[in-house]
Design an enzyme around this catalytic site. Sequence first.
Site, PDB file in Angstrom:
ATOM      1  CB  CYS A 140      -0.740  -0.042   1.359  1.00 17.27           C
ATOM      2  SG  CYS A 140      -0.049   0.394   2.802  1.00 17.27           S
ATOM      3  CB  CYS A 190       4.158  -0.288   2.196  1.00 12.61           C
ATOM      4  SG  CYS A 190       3.127  -1.363   2.780  1.00 12.61           S
ATOM      5  CG  ASP A 234      12.301  30.307 -31.065  1.00 13.07           C
ATOM      6  OD1 ASP A 234      12.463  31.592 -31.408  1.00 13.07           O
ATOM      7  OD2 ASP A 234      13.129  29.452 -31.602  1.00 13.07           O
ATOM      8  CG  ASP A 255      15.218  25.059 -31.666  1.00  9.87           C
ATOM      9  OD1 ASP A 255      14.869  26.253 -31.715  1.00  9.87           O
ATOM     10  OD2 ASP A 255      15.633  24.707 -32.921  1.00  9.87           O
ATOM     11  CG  ASP A 269      14.217  29.809 -27.768  1.00  7.31           C
ATOM     12  OD1 ASP A 269      13.964  31.051 -27.992  1.00  7.31           O
ATOM     13  OD2 ASP A 269      14.440  28.739 -28.585  1.00  7.31           O
TER      14      ASP A 269
END
Length: 698
Positions: A19, A22, A406, A579, A583
């Site tokens: 569970c 635990c 971008d 990318d 950025d």
Amino acid sequence: MTGAETPDRVDLPVTGMTCAACARLIERTLAKSPGVSRAAVNYAAHTATVEFDSRQAHVSDFISTIEELGYGVPEAKAPAGSGEPDYRLRFAIAAALAVPLMICGMWMMSPWLQLALALPIVLYSGAPFYTAAWGALRHGSANMNSLIALGTGTAFLYSLCVTLRGGMHVYYEAAGTIIALILLGRMLEARARGKASEAIRRLMDLQPPTARLWTDGVETEVPVEQVRPGDTLVLRPGERIAVDGVVAAGESAVDESLLTGESLPVDKRPGDRVFAGTFNRSGSLRYQAVKVGRGTVLQRMVELVKQAQGSRAPVARLADVVSAYFTLGVLIAAVLTFAVWIFRAPAATAMVNAVAVLIIACPCALGLATPTAILVGTGRGATRGILIKSGEALEMAEKIRAIVLDKTGTVTEGKPRVTRIVPADGFSESELLRLAASAEQPSEHPIGKAVVQAARDRGMALAEAEAFTSEAGHGVRARIEGKEVVVGRPGVTVSVDGAAAGEIEVADAIKPEAAEAVRRLRELKLDVWMLTGDRPETAERIAREAGIEHVIAGALPDQKVVEIRKLQGAGQRVAMVGDGINDAPALAQSDLGIAMGSAADVALEAGEITLLRGNLNGIAEAIELSRWTMRVIRQNLFWAFAYNTIGIPVAAMGLLSPMIASAAMAMSSVTVVMNSLRGHGAGWQSAPRSFAKNRSVR
């Protein structure tokens, strides 16, 4: 990587957890260990992640700690939940003995016979529950195992006392059947969790165990662990690529679908990048190793998915807080139930009702509600080339209301491409392009390369350039088949023997999917912006082609951060998609950073979501996936809370037998897991549209 400033990290498989309590017990105990800076235990994935200072602690210390708590750490790299075969054996024994035990109980047969049948169930089949309960008790904690151990142990010990005193009213069948049913639930749950972990196992299995090393013309098959950057490797048709590298010789078509989700094979020529785990369909290649081991894109994917699956979404905090006090509350409720019933009915009835409360209230479903959904969501995203780094990112993606794109490399291809050919009188498009490309062949200028590539894409045979000269900023001059050809800059104007031959327009064209991707984002009720450092006229043209209404041009990296803050100040939750290195600040400032697959490493680190394909449609897919996952989490939490809220008073009123309670408790956990798994099979009907169209895993 040692020292307090850069802690080591280890991921350990953990068996025996039954569970969420635990997981919290292990996590809390590990976090208190010397040298540990962070510990996180994922119940759904059955893994423990520990960040530590190797000068103060060792992995063996963590294994010992976990084992002292009554759980296991298998040495094999088997998936978590590898305790399932043990569950099967324990369940088989429990089920085989529980059936005759129930018959004996119904017919009031010899208590001694019932004791003989119940003893192996309690001592062997139920042993994991009692061991874990004892480990929790030693550390001043209680969990689901405590409830099971207390419930079944009470029924068994009460019956044993009655048997020793010569009585007949015993409840051995209740203890035996409860253990059998709970083990059945654990088996089904483990199997369901295994399905949830399929995505990451598929990723791990993609890398071949060996590679063909090319040394002085001799091939040698070596373990992939022995490959080093700079080694030259040989790849044959039908084999998988061993490490990330660059093609040195040969041509082929490589299937990268299992890595990126892209269905079409990608042509590879000298100079092209290849990635570990991708499949070589046709030709033979020689490639030079660039990144090996954990540095490969494949292993980075695996690590990111593991990291996400081991994290918690903020929505899970409510379940964590409730579950932390739930077990204690249940124990109090069971005691009160017994106390109330003892004045109204025989002690046996009071005990049975108290046991029913203990069993029905196990908070297992509550603990599974969030991690199983995150497990499935991040795994499914990985098979589609969408890497989600954390549960927080998954939840934030659902809340996004503005997408900032971008331009270069995100909305556009990021490299010049021939977009239009306008021949003068006396020349055809193909002849104009062939002459210009022939003259540009020796050139290293990006525009010249774009012209040459356009000609090659059309299958043209280029002539040899003689007397080639190049002047920076002005173009090139060459003799082609006896003709003086001049290709001018910055626009590509072409003249042949001094006469105008036409113009070739070269531009950074938008990606083919850009317009569709923007339309899909609008359908998701998102405001779409383009943020670029390019000139306004160029930005406006690209925005019109892509269907983007809001444009901010001429923004330097620091200005991009300011623009993101303005949108956030207006009350928008903002996702930034980029990318490039420039950025990274904007990605970090945004509420959700999304890095494209071709991104520089710094952008990959700044973004919370990475789109490996570099396809803009992945943005909409990531948003749709997050919304679906969060919807499933809320459904799971609702049913888990509702189940316990209704079940406890029903059991306390004596309307629920312990056996029925144990069956209901087990099925509640399985229901939560299966609800999370809907996206992995034929039950994906409620999943996002883009995923419904791609139900089969490529």
